[in-house]
Design a protein around this motif. Structure first.
Motif, PDB file in Angstrom:
ATOM      1  N   ALA A  97       2.067   0.080 -37.995  1.00 22.71           N
ATOM      2  CA  ALA A  97       3.062   0.673 -38.498  1.00 22.71           C
ATOM      3  C   ALA A  97       3.427   0.177 -39.961  1.00 22.71           C
ATOM      4  O   ALA A  97       3.664   0.672 -41.068  1.00 22.71           O
ATOM      5  CB  ALA A  97       4.256   0.747 -37.751  1.00 22.71           C
ATOM      6  N   VAL A 100       8.303   9.756 -41.546  1.00 23.95           N
ATOM      7  CA  VAL A 100       8.689   8.497 -41.753  1.00 23.95           C
ATOM      8  C   VAL A 100       9.466   8.009 -40.718  1.00 23.95           C
ATOM      9  O   VAL A 100       9.599   7.056 -40.302  1.00 23.95           O
ATOM     10  CB  VAL A 100       9.538   8.495 -43.104  1.00 23.95           C
ATOM     11  CG1 VAL A 100      10.302   7.285 -43.284  1.00 23.95           C
ATOM     12  CG2 VAL A 100       8.657   8.856 -44.380  1.00 23.95           C
ATOM     13  N   CYS A 109      13.211   2.575 -45.193  1.00 21.03           N
ATOM     14  CA  CYS A 109      12.220   1.857 -44.768  1.00 21.03           C
ATOM     15  C   CYS A 109      12.511   0.268 -44.548  1.00 21.03           C
ATOM     16  O   CYS A 109      12.456  -0.204 -43.775  1.00 21.03           O
ATOM     17  CB  CYS A 109      10.892   1.851 -45.376  1.00 21.03           C
ATOM     18  SG  CYS A 109      10.219   3.519 -45.413  1.00 21.03           S
ATOM     19  N   LEU A 120       7.318   6.861 -37.855  1.00 20.77           N
ATOM     20  CA  LEU A 120       6.781   5.575 -38.300  1.00 20.77           C
ATOM     21  C   LEU A 120       7.832   4.475 -38.209  1.00 20.77           C
ATOM     22  O   LEU A 120       7.605   3.378 -37.302  1.00 20.77           O
ATOM     23  CB  LEU A 120       6.306   5.475 -39.661  1.00 20.77           C
ATOM     24  CG  LEU A 120       4.882   6.169 -39.769  1.00 20.77           C
ATOM     25  CD1 LEU A 120       4.655   5.975 -41.401  1.00 20.77           C
ATOM     26  CD2 LEU A 120       3.803   5.471 -39.190  1.00 20.77           C
ATOM     27  N   LEU A 121       8.983   4.616 -38.663  1.00 21.22           N
ATOM     28  CA  LEU A 121      10.152   3.648 -38.317  1.00 21.22           C
ATOM     29  C   LEU A 121      10.227   3.557 -37.033  1.00 21.22           C
ATOM     30  O   LEU A 121      10.580   2.333 -36.254  1.00 21.22           O
ATOM     31  CB  LEU A 121      11.112   4.043 -39.043  1.00 21.22           C
ATOM     32  CG  LEU A 121      11.232   4.296 -40.482  1.00 21.22           C
ATOM     33  CD1 LEU A 121      12.400   4.530 -41.284  1.00 21.22           C
ATOM     34  CD2 LEU A 121      10.678   2.754 -41.146  1.00 21.22           C
ATOM     35  N   VAL A 163       3.743   1.793 -43.476  1.00 16.19           N
ATOM     36  CA  VAL A 163       4.919   1.866 -44.023  1.00 16.19           C
ATOM     37  C   VAL A 163       4.714   1.292 -45.774  1.00 16.19           C
ATOM     38  O   VAL A 163       5.247   1.699 -46.667  1.00 16.19           O
ATOM     39  CB  VAL A 163       6.114   1.135 -43.595  1.00 16.19           C
ATOM     40  CG1 VAL A 163       7.217   0.984 -44.524  1.00 16.19           C
ATOM     41  CG2 VAL A 163       6.243   1.714 -42.441  1.00 16.19           C
ATOM     42  N   LYS A 164       3.843   0.260 -45.914  1.00 12.50           N
ATOM     43  CA  LYS A 164       3.532  -0.093 -47.076  1.00 12.50           C
ATOM     44  C   LYS A 164       2.962   0.864 -48.025  1.00 12.50           C
ATOM     45  O   LYS A 164       3.252   0.943 -49.093  1.00 12.50           O
ATOM     46  CB  LYS A 164       2.645  -1.436 -47.030  1.00 12.50           C
ATOM     47  CG  LYS A 164       2.310  -2.061 -48.393  1.00 12.50           C
ATOM     48  CD  LYS A 164       0.768  -2.675 -48.371  1.00 12.50           C
ATOM     49  CE  LYS A 164      -0.233  -2.055 -47.985  1.00 12.50           C
ATOM     50  NZ  LYS A 164      -1.417  -2.355 -47.838  1.00 12.50           N
ATOM     51  N   TRP A 168      11.668   6.372 -50.767  1.00 12.48           N
ATOM     52  CA  TRP A 168      11.943   6.195 -49.229  1.00 12.48           C
ATOM     53  C   TRP A 168      12.296   4.771 -49.144  1.00 12.48           C
ATOM     54  O   TRP A 168      12.479   4.403 -47.834  1.00 12.48           O
ATOM     55  CB  TRP A 168      10.844   6.663 -48.196  1.00 12.48           C
ATOM     56  CG  TRP A 168      10.643   8.010 -48.195  1.00 12.48           C
ATOM     57  CD1 TRP A 168       9.684   8.778 -48.643  1.00 12.48           C
ATOM     58  CD2 TRP A 168      11.236   8.909 -47.556  1.00 12.48           C
ATOM     59  NE1 TRP A 168       9.881  10.176 -48.489  1.00 12.48           N
ATOM     60  CE2 TRP A 168      10.964  10.258 -47.672  1.00 12.48           C
ATOM     61  CE3 TRP A 168      12.679   8.758 -46.552  1.00 12.48           C
ATOM     62  CZ2 TRP A 168      11.523  11.590 -47.112  1.00 12.48           C
ATOM     63  CZ3 TRP A 168      13.069   9.889 -46.084  1.00 12.48           C
ATOM     64  CH2 TRP A 168      12.412  11.430 -46.522  1.00 12.48           C
ATOM     65  N   SER A 169      12.319   4.131 -49.941  1.00 12.41           N
ATOM     66  CA  SER A 169      12.520   2.687 -49.787  1.00 12.41           C
ATOM     67  C   SER A 169      13.754   2.250 -48.806  1.00 12.41           C
ATOM     68  O   SER A 169      13.313   1.223 -48.133  1.00 12.41           O
ATOM     69  CB  SER A 169      12.179   1.780 -51.175  1.00 12.41           C
ATOM     70  OG  SER A 169      13.333   2.156 -51.866  1.00 12.41           O
ATOM     71  N   VAL A 202      12.510  -2.601 -41.798  1.00 11.78           N
ATOM     72  CA  VAL A 202      11.588  -3.617 -41.869  1.00 11.78           C
ATOM     73  C   VAL A 202      12.247  -4.945 -42.111  1.00 11.78           C
ATOM     74  O   VAL A 202      11.753  -5.856 -41.441  1.00 11.78           O
ATOM     75  CB  VAL A 202      10.801  -3.334 -43.296  1.00 11.78           C
ATOM     76  CG1 VAL A 202       9.896  -4.565 -43.550  1.00 11.78           C
ATOM     77  CG2 VAL A 202       9.825  -1.989 -43.131  1.00 11.78           C
ATOM     78  N   GLY A 231      -0.038   8.021 -40.180  1.00 13.93           N
ATOM     79  CA  GLY A 231       0.263   7.669 -41.702  1.00 13.93           C
ATOM     80  C   GLY A 231      -0.541   8.359 -42.701  1.00 13.93           C
ATOM     81  O   GLY A 231       0.002   8.623 -43.589  1.00 13.93           O
TER      82      GLY A 231
END
Lengths: 844, 439
Positions: A429, A411, A447, A414-415, A433-434, A443-444, A451, A398
């Motif tokens: 994670a 990213v 993600c 992380l996902l 991500v936050k 990137w919202s 999420v 991160g």
């Protein structure tokens, strides 16, 4: 004979209980004492061994003192040594009996065998009995002039020991001057090194008292002396070299030529087999080139190879010590180490303290060219069995993502973590991500899709849960079932941590602004639960939101959910000033603890001490100040160690302050406590100017169905009367620890009275004032107009403490307070109390 | 300030004090209780070798079944402290003749106290050279050679001068009937290979160990096939560099007996050796490492209760050479119920305590590739559907007469003014350091 197996916790039949055996030994020793039969030495040895082994395991054999001394008249050197060891251990408890040993020790000091002379002298100086020092001066004086080097090395150390028993005796006998002469002239290298050890200690602690000592201390880093040592460097053994190099690092050459001369001379030291010598040399190189940026960089290149070798050889402990230093350098100049990233890959069996440092270095050196490899490697560790390391490595991924511009690939990874379905991986994670979304809102989409698939039931850790909730609130419009997830979370209100509850309140508010009809029910429940909450912050926030909504919904939206700017750089936790200070203390514990030495100074040095602004003095100063001899510790003291030392310090601190005043208990309940009322007022003012928005059609009262708020439930917030303990005690270590552990309860700015600002010419003035108000200072520093203080206070009835960081600028007469409290509920009360005390400074 | 240790403790694994030596008064007498309470009896043990408790810092190291703890109260030099412990242990070992463990300490505790007195005074390290200390602290603990009665029949020439003298590593007047030098190059290969077979990280740490039984004050000169040394030599002699493999050493460190000035100017290793055993130099190499073994694993998870493991190990050194004591540890899941396997060489066993298949091959010739194929049955679990995270395959081995770096001794010259002949013995061995292959 082997010492009997000892155990304090599991007593066994074979374990000597003490009493019987000791009296047995006494009888046997008495029989042998007068005997001159052949072979008597051998039986004495067996007995002595027994005595020593009992002593080692903690059985009190001090009652045998007389018999031991009687038996000590012997030509056998091993017997002598055992006897000396015994005497050295118990002389302090038996000062009267110790007098008996003086005689034979003094005689041995004149023995024809230099080894015996040395041993006797060492034992004599190790007796540590203050009223025996008169017997020590003579033998020490002749020891320093002995024609045998071994005796001289012992005598030199004896002089420091004498200094610690009785400084005045040592100074009066003019030993420092003798030592100085020896240091400059002795042919034996160990004598020179020991003199240097000794004089550093003596002059450091003397320099606070006499100017001459200060001058002598500075003389140690003068050009002629440093050159003298450098020329003899090769004669010294490795430890001596470490000492000399440490000193050279403090030397400031007059010009760059000199700089290079010294470095050329020392370059071969980088190939020394002893890692400590190599590190000491590195320190010299780094210090000498601080002002020459390009050379400094070359130095980094030069020292890289030796450091990496040191890391990969030796025990894990040694390699940890070196890695800590490498870590420091990597953090200072990551780009220089970027191509060496493979050296920081973790091996499977390495201890976690090594892995942790390596992970941090991998994070630091990541750049465009190596990010792919590093992240791939870090992802391997995420599946590691060692859970803390797995967490660290996810965090590392991160962090790299936050450093880099090209976050695309990261990213994705992380996902992928989120899909690994391991609780701790998901948790870490989510937090990442936050953070990532706060920096890269673009990137919202990607993600949020992932999420949204995470079941909140699988997320248990408060931090992760809070992160998930934050995202639900922030991206409520993109996640179809956000309101319903939030609603289900509200149902378990009681089970969540305060941190989660706070986030939940805010998230539901945000959600409400975007999707009112769906969220209305959840908001009602959440606010009701929040207002009834026992946690002060949760309660306050819920009440605040409620009143905001009651006043005007659109204003509430502007307050709770304003448009956000992406965070460009997350704040660094450690200030540059601190980092530099650690760098100046290279090759010491500071680097391992990752904090400058004043932060972990020892227990003998409690109470206010100045932050030295002269870094050069600091490294020397810190050492010396700690050599204060401790008060005697009872040999059979079995009580809790830390407890007993604190008590002692407390008494000592009181004596040291020279004032035996008893401050009255400070009762704050009599003072005005404006915080609660004021804050409400502030909110009304804040919103008072805005027009009621057209959207205020939502019936707020409807919303809070059946919630009776007409009488604000204030019991939780009513400040309890707060009394402070006038004799509060806290040592620097615990202060440090608490400061780290506790969250900031209150951050506030306040004003000083103009008289107060004028009176604050030195830190000392305020300290005394605050002490009168039962608030103690643990550290202070700075110069006019900027001062910084760390205070602490303790409640009168409970051990609960308050910690305050207070920055004062006298030119603007403003103070910034950071208050931390063990008992959160009283933090407001304490804050008021502290401010009122501060505001009265200079007026009384 | 280098160490300024306030106290040193030796503890066994239960926390019993074996040795306790207080050097300074600035820490309390029962620091050892603090160590026991805050480190040994908590999970902290092993998480960090440096810990702060109260105002003191504790450095601790575990050596076999003993903890050695140094307590300091100042901002001490960590590297120095650990090095001191390591050196001290080496010293004790040379006195006990090998092992350093709880029993050895219990049997020699008086000797240890004697030594602790000499090697550290008031917390400052003194002379730790076994060579010198053995002159006046003798293993049998007999009388000092100086005590009046014995000095006549057994004179030891000016030992105390050397106790602190400048040439700390060798005493004069040594005489051997047969002058011999043994030189061992010992390398350990560290490897980290990804599951796809690419080398993630690879390096060699080597050391040159010597054992000298030489009379007088000999001067030794060692030539290796390292790049810098060879280039320098050809430069000096004005000859073109000889062809053949040259090795690039990333970094070298030397024993204190090596003349570093001469090494820097002429790039030759010249020294007056200590008597007996010592480590002459250490080096590190990252480029051009010859890996002695390749490991090719294939692991297939067949459904939830069955696994198939195939591991092929290829030896890539010369066919005439062979490796000894090869052990390959192949990790299997915790819930392994039953294993069955076939090996083409050596023996394999399932070791449940470390969750590994342990495959041992005592003698492993070069240029061969034995395989292991195993079938593993797992206990089916309902709760955990997550996949097993595989630890890497680990390997242990020793390959005599092989150096992973390719380093060779070109010459070892001994020069002494009496001009005697010496016999030189040179050996090479490569061992596995951390040899890990992910699967």
């Amino acid at each position: 004979m082997a010492p009997p197996a000892q155990s304090s916790r599991y007593p066994s039949p074979s374990q000597p209980s003490g009493k019987g055996e000791v009296s047995d030994l006494r009888l046997q020793l008495r029989q042998l004492a007068g005997s001159r039969a052949p072979g008597v030495d051998d039986s004495k040895r067996e007995l002595f061994k027994k005595v020593i082994s009992y002593m080692t395991i903690g059985i009190d054999v001090s009652s045998l003192f007389g018999e031991m001394v009687m038996c000590s008249v012997t030509p056998d050197i091993v017997l002598k040594k055992m006897c000396y060891l015994y005497v050295g251990n118990y002389a302090k408890v038996n000062p009267d009996l110790a007098l008996l040993t003086i005689n034979f020790l003094q005689r041995d000091c004149k023995d024809q065998d230099p080894i015996i002379r040395g041993l006797a002298l060492r034992s004599l100086s190790s007796l540590r009995v203050a009223n025996l020092v008169e017997y020590l001066v003579g033998p020490l004086g002749s020891g320093l002039k002995d024609n045998n080097a071994y005796v001289r090395t012992v005598a030199v150390m004896g002089a420091v020991k004498l200094y610690h028993i009785s400084a005045s005796t040592c100074i009066d006998a003019d030993f420092p001057a003798t030592l100085k002469h020896l240091m400059l002239n002795d042919s034996d290298s160990q004598v020179v090194v020991n003199c240097l050890f000794a004089l550093q200690e003596i002059w450091n602690s003397e320099s606070s008292k006499s100017e001459e000592a200060t001058r002598e201390k500075e003389g140690l880093i003068s050009k002629p002396f440093i050159y003298y040592l450098l020329n003899r460097l090769r004669e010294f053994n490795e430890w001596g070299q470490c000492l000399v190099l440490e000193l050279v690092a403090k030397y400031v050459p007059s010009d760059t030529n000199e700089n290079f001369d010294i470095m050329n001379l020392l370059e071969d030291r980088l190939q020394h087999a002893n890692g400590a010598v190599v590190l000491a040399t590195i320190k010299v190189f780094l210090q000498l080139t601080l002002s020459m940026a390009d050379v400094h960089q070359e130095v980094y290149e030069r020292i890289k190879a030796p450091l990496l070798t040191l890391v990969s050889s030796g025990s894990p402990e040694q390699s940890y010590a070196v890695l800590s230093h490498l870590h420091l350098l990597v953090m200072r100049a990551p780009y220089i180490f970027a191509s060496d990233y493979k050296h920081f890959y973790c091996q499977y069996n390495e201890p976690s303290y090594v892995k942790k440092l390596k992970l941090e270095m991998l994070t630091a050196v990541a750049n465009e060219s190596n990010t792919y490899e590093i992240v791939t490697e870090l992802c391997e560790y995420a599946a590691n069995v060692d859970v803390p390391i797995a967490r660290e490595s996810i965090r590392a991924v991160g962090k790299i993502a936050l450093q880099q511009y090209d976050v695309n690939a990261i990213v994705d990874r992380l996902l992928q973590f989120l899909e690994m379905e391991k609780d701790y991986v998901t948790a870490e994670a989510l937090v990442l991500v936050k953070d990532l979304l706060r920096k890269y809102p673009q990137w919202s989409h990607d993600c949020i899709a992932v999420v949204g698939n995470i079941s909140s039931k699988n997320v248990q850790e408060p931090k992760a849960k809070a992160a998930l909730i934050w995202m639900l609130g922030e991206y409520a419009q993109d996640m179809d079932d956000a309101p319903y997830i939030l609603e289900s979370l509200v149902e378990n209100w009681e089970e969540d941590a305060p941190e989660v509850r706070l986030h939940l309140l805010t998230a539901i508010m945000k959600c409400f602004f975007r999707r009112p009809p769906e969220t209305q029910k959840a908001l009602g429940i959440a606010l009701a639960a929040g207002v009834a909450d026992f946690h002060q912050d949760v309660h306050d926030r819920a009440l605040f939101y409620y009143r905001l909504l009651q006043y005007d919904v659109s204003s509430a939206e502007r307050v709770v959910n304003p448009p956000k700017q992406a965070v460009s750089v997350f704040a660094d936790t450690q200030s540059n000033e601190i980092k530099d200070r650690i760098f100046d203390e290279f090759n010491s514990l500071s680097v391992v603890y990752q904090k400058p030495s004043y932060m972990f100074t020892d227990k003998d040095h409690r109470g206010p001490f100045e932050f030295s602004d002269e870094i050069g003095n600091l490294a020397v100063g810190v050492e010396s100040e700690h050599e204060v001899p401790a008060t005697s510790v009872d040999a059979n003291e079995t009580s809790d160690l830390l407890l007993s030392t604190t008590e002692k310090e407390e008494t000592r601190a009181m004596v040291a302050n020279g004032s035996d005043y008893t401050a009255p208990l400070y009762d704050s309940s009599t003072r005005a406590l404006p915080s609660q009322g004021q804050s409400e007022l502030a909110i009304t003012n804040l919103l008072g100017t805005s027009d009621p928005g057209p959207q205020a059609s939502m019936a707020i009262d409807d919303l809070l169905m059946g919630l009776d708020l007409t009488a604000p439930p204030a019991p939780a917030s009513a400040p309890p009367s707060l009394k402070l303990n006038a004799r509060a005690a806290l040592d620097a270590g615990s202060f440090q620890r608490k400061w780290r552990e506790l969250p900031v309860a209150i951050y506030q700015e306040c004003e000083l009275s103009s008289q107060g600002a004028a009176a604050l010419t030195s830190a000392q003035a305020l300290l005394q004032h605050m002490q009168g108000n039962s608030i103690q200072c643990i550290a202070s520093g700075g110069q006019s107009p900027n001062f910084k203080f760390f205070f602490f206070a303790q409640k009168a009835e409970e051990p609960s403490v308050f910690l305050v960081e207070c920055k004062i600028n006298t030119s603007t007469a403003k103070a910034q307070l950071n208050i931390k409290a063990e008992d959160q509920s009283t933090s407001h009360g304490f804050s008021a109390l502290f401010q009122s005390a501060l505001s009265r400074f200079g007026t009384s | 300030m280098p160490v300024a240790a306030s106290a040193i403790y030796f503890l066994n694994l239960r926390g019993d004090v074996l040795i306790n030596r207080l050097y300074r008064d600035d820490v309390g007498g029962n620091m050892v209780d603090a160590f026991r309470m805050h480190i040994m009896q908590t999970k902290e043990l092993g998480t960090c070798p440096v810990r702060q408790i109260g105002g003191c810092s504790f450095f601790y190291m575990r050596i076999s079944n003993v903890y050695i703890v140094i307590v300091v109260s100042s901002n001490a030099n960590v590297a120095c402290a650990f090095k001191f412990v390591v050196e001290a242990v080496a010293l004790f070992k040379s006195y006990f003749g090998g092992a350093f463990d709880e029993d050895a300490i219990r049997n020699n505790f008086v000797l240890i106290y004697e030594l602790l007195d000499e090697i550290m005074d008031f917390g400052y390290p003194q002379n730790l050279s076994p060579e010198i200390l053995k002159l006046y602290i003798t293993q049998e603990g007999v009388r000092s050679p100086f005590s009046s009665k014995q000095s006549l029949d057994k004179p030891v020439p000016n030992a105390t001068l050397q106790v602190t003298g400048a040439v700390g590593w060798r005493r004069e007047g040594l005489a051997y009937k047969k002058n011999e030098v043994f030189l061992d190059i010992v390398e350990s290969v560290n490897l980290l290979m990804s599951s796809k077979g690419s080398v993630l990280r690879c390096d060699v740490t080597g050391k040159i160990l010597m054992k000298c039984f030489l009379s007088g004050m000999p001067d030794l000169k060692l030539g290796l096939n390292d790049k810098i040394g060879l280039e320098k030599e050809s430069q000096l002699k004005n000859r073109p560099t000889k062809s053949g493999k040259t090795i690039e050493l990333d970094d070298v460190t030397f024993h204190q007996c090596v003349n570093l000035t001469r090494f820097n100017s002429e790039k030759t290793v010249s020294f007056v050796p200590p008597d007996g055993e010592f480590e002459l130099m250490k080096y590190r190499i990252t480029e051009g490492v010859n890996l002695p073994f390749r490991v090719l694993p294939t692991i297939k998870e067949l459904g939830r209760t069955r696994m198939e493991v195939n591991v092929k190990v290829k030896s890539v050194f010369g066919a005439k050479m062979f490796a000894l004591g090869v052990v390959i540890k192949i990790p299997v899941p915790k819930q392994t119920a039953k294993t069955s396997f076939q090996v083409t060489s050596g023996r394999a066993k399932y070791n449940a305590s470390i969750d590994c298949l342990v495959w041992k091959i005592r003698k492993f010739p070069g240029q061969t590739e034995p395989t292991l194929s195993a079938e593993i049955e797992l206990i089916s679990t309902i709760a955990e559907k997550k996949s097993w995270t595989r630890p890497p395959i680990q390997m242990e081995f020793q390959v005599p007469m092989f150096t992973a770096s390719g380093l060779r001794v070109r010459f070892l010259k001994v020069w002494e003014k009496s001009g005697y002949n010496t016999v030189e013995w040179v050996r090479y061995i490569t061992k596995a350091g951390s040899y890990e292959v992910r699967c």
